[in-house]
Every structure is written in structure tokens, then in C-alpha cells.
Design a protein around this motif. Sequence first.
Motif, PDB file in Angstrom:
ATOM      1  N   LEU A 149       0.860  -1.182   0.000  1.00 17.56           N
ATOM      2  CA  LEU A 149       0.000   0.000   0.000  1.00 17.56           C
ATOM      3  C   LEU A 149       0.894   1.228   0.000  1.00 17.56           C
ATOM      4  O   LEU A 149       1.600   1.500   0.961  1.00 17.56           O
ATOM      5  CB  LEU A 149      -0.912  -0.003   1.226  1.00 17.56           C
ATOM      6  N   GLU A 209     -10.775   2.744   3.063  1.00 23.49           N
ATOM      7  CA  GLU A 209     -11.102   3.706   4.119  1.00 23.49           C
ATOM      8  C   GLU A 209      -9.981   4.740   4.190  1.00 23.49           C
ATOM      9  O   GLU A 209      -8.962   4.611   3.515  1.00 23.49           O
ATOM     10  CB  GLU A 209     -11.256   2.970   5.451  1.00 23.49           C
ATOM     11  N   THR A 234      -9.067  -2.978   2.704  1.00 23.48           N
ATOM     12  CA  THR A 234      -9.398  -4.368   2.964  1.00 23.48           C
ATOM     13  C   THR A 234      -9.429  -5.129   1.645  1.00 23.48           C
ATOM     14  O   THR A 234     -10.091  -4.699   0.698  1.00 23.48           O
ATOM     15  CB  THR A 234     -10.772  -4.484   3.652  1.00 23.48           C
ATOM     16  N   TYR A 262      -8.597   9.478  -0.139  1.00 25.11           N
ATOM     17  CA  TYR A 262      -9.922   9.127   0.351  1.00 25.11           C
ATOM     18  C   TYR A 262     -10.929  10.249   0.138  1.00 25.11           C
ATOM     19  O   TYR A 262     -10.659  11.406   0.447  1.00 25.11           O
ATOM     20  CB  TYR A 262      -9.874   8.779   1.845  1.00 25.11           C
ATOM     21  N   GLU A 267      -7.726   5.316   6.342  1.00 23.90           N
ATOM     22  CA  GLU A 267      -6.429   4.865   6.858  1.00 23.90           C
ATOM     23  C   GLU A 267      -6.074   3.429   6.517  1.00 23.90           C
ATOM     24  O   GLU A 267      -4.999   2.964   6.857  1.00 23.90           O
ATOM     25  CB  GLU A 267      -6.383   5.035   8.383  1.00 23.90           C
ATOM     26  N   ARG A 268      -7.010   2.676   5.882  1.00 25.01           N
ATOM     27  CA  ARG A 268      -6.696   1.283   5.556  1.00 25.01           C
ATOM     28  C   ARG A 268      -7.507   0.784   4.377  1.00 25.01           C
ATOM     29  O   ARG A 268      -8.526   1.352   4.002  1.00 25.01           O
ATOM     30  CB  ARG A 268      -6.884   0.373   6.764  1.00 25.01           C
ATOM     31  N   ILE A 278      -3.319   6.370  -0.060  1.00 28.46           N
ATOM     32  CA  ILE A 278      -4.774   6.382  -0.152  1.00 28.46           C
ATOM     33  C   ILE A 278      -5.197   7.817  -0.433  1.00 28.46           C
ATOM     34  O   ILE A 278      -4.737   8.748   0.226  1.00 28.46           O
ATOM     35  CB  ILE A 278      -5.443   5.913   1.160  1.00 28.46           C
ATOM     36  N   PHE A 334      -5.718  -6.749   5.684  1.00 31.23           N
ATOM     37  CA  PHE A 334      -5.905  -5.338   5.989  1.00 31.23           C
ATOM     38  C   PHE A 334      -4.570  -4.632   5.819  1.00 31.23           C
ATOM     39  O   PHE A 334      -3.593  -5.007   6.475  1.00 31.23           O
ATOM     40  CB  PHE A 334      -6.400  -5.144   7.428  1.00 31.23           C
ATOM     41  N   LEU A 335      -4.523  -3.650   4.936  1.00 24.26           N
ATOM     42  CA  LEU A 335      -3.307  -2.849   4.740  1.00 24.26           C
ATOM     43  C   LEU A 335      -3.564  -1.470   5.312  1.00 24.26           C
ATOM     44  O   LEU A 335      -4.561  -0.836   4.974  1.00 24.26           O
ATOM     45  CB  LEU A 335      -2.977  -2.733   3.250  1.00 24.26           C
ATOM     46  N   ALA A 336      -2.672  -1.012   6.175  1.00 29.15           N
ATOM     47  CA  ALA A 336      -2.847   0.297   6.812  1.00 29.15           C
ATOM     48  C   ALA A 336      -1.689   1.209   6.459  1.00 29.15           C
ATOM     49  O   ALA A 336      -0.557   0.773   6.252  1.00 29.15           O
ATOM     50  CB  ALA A 336      -2.931   0.135   8.327  1.00 29.15           C
ATOM     51  N   MET A 337      -2.003   2.504   6.397  1.00 29.10           N
ATOM     52  CA  MET A 337      -0.970   3.506   6.197  1.00 29.10           C
ATOM     53  C   MET A 337      -0.150   3.621   7.479  1.00 29.10           C
ATOM     54  O   MET A 337      -0.684   3.509   8.569  1.00 29.10           O
ATOM     55  CB  MET A 337      -1.580   4.865   5.846  1.00 29.10           C
ATOM     56  N   LYS A 338       1.154   3.839   7.320  1.00 29.42           N
ATOM     57  CA  LYS A 338       2.034   3.971   8.488  1.00 29.42           C
ATOM     58  C   LYS A 338       2.025   5.395   8.979  1.00 29.42           C
ATOM     59  O   LYS A 338       1.831   6.318   8.291  1.00 29.42           O
ATOM     60  CB  LYS A 338       3.443   3.551   8.121  1.00 29.42           C
TER      61      LYS A 338
END
Length: 64
Positions: free
Chosen positions: A12, A46, A51, A17, A48-49, A15, A60-64
Motif C-alpha cells: 500500500l 477507508e 481491505t 480518500y 487509513e486502511r 490512499i 488489511f493494509l494500513a498507512m504507516k
Amino acid sequence: MVELPGGGRISLDGIAYSEKHPVAVINGRVLESGAMVEDFTIERIEAERVTLTGRGMTIFLAMK
């Protein structure tokens, strides 16, 4: 970044959004919900992440 069993990776990179048209930059490509990457479908983007589902897994990939 996620290393996938059997090879491949999902990274990722960002994003962008908005409620009407969220997009994610995954493996260097700008993608919307429903797009495929490495045999996984982007189910939800979303703020911050992201799916993804596929190969019998949910990631689930999330922004650091």
C-alpha cells in the motif's frame, strides 16, 4: 507490505480518500474498490486502511 504465500507481494503506497470516490495506490497502481491485485479483490477503501480478500484470506493494509 505483505509477502504472499507462494510468491508475490502487496504494498500500500497511498490512499486518496473521499466518500464518493476513494482510491488506493497499491503496487504502484491507482485502484478503486472491486479492482484485482495479486488474485485479491479490493473490498473496501477507508481513510487509513484498505481491505482485500482472496485465496481464502482477508488482508488489511494500513498507512504507516
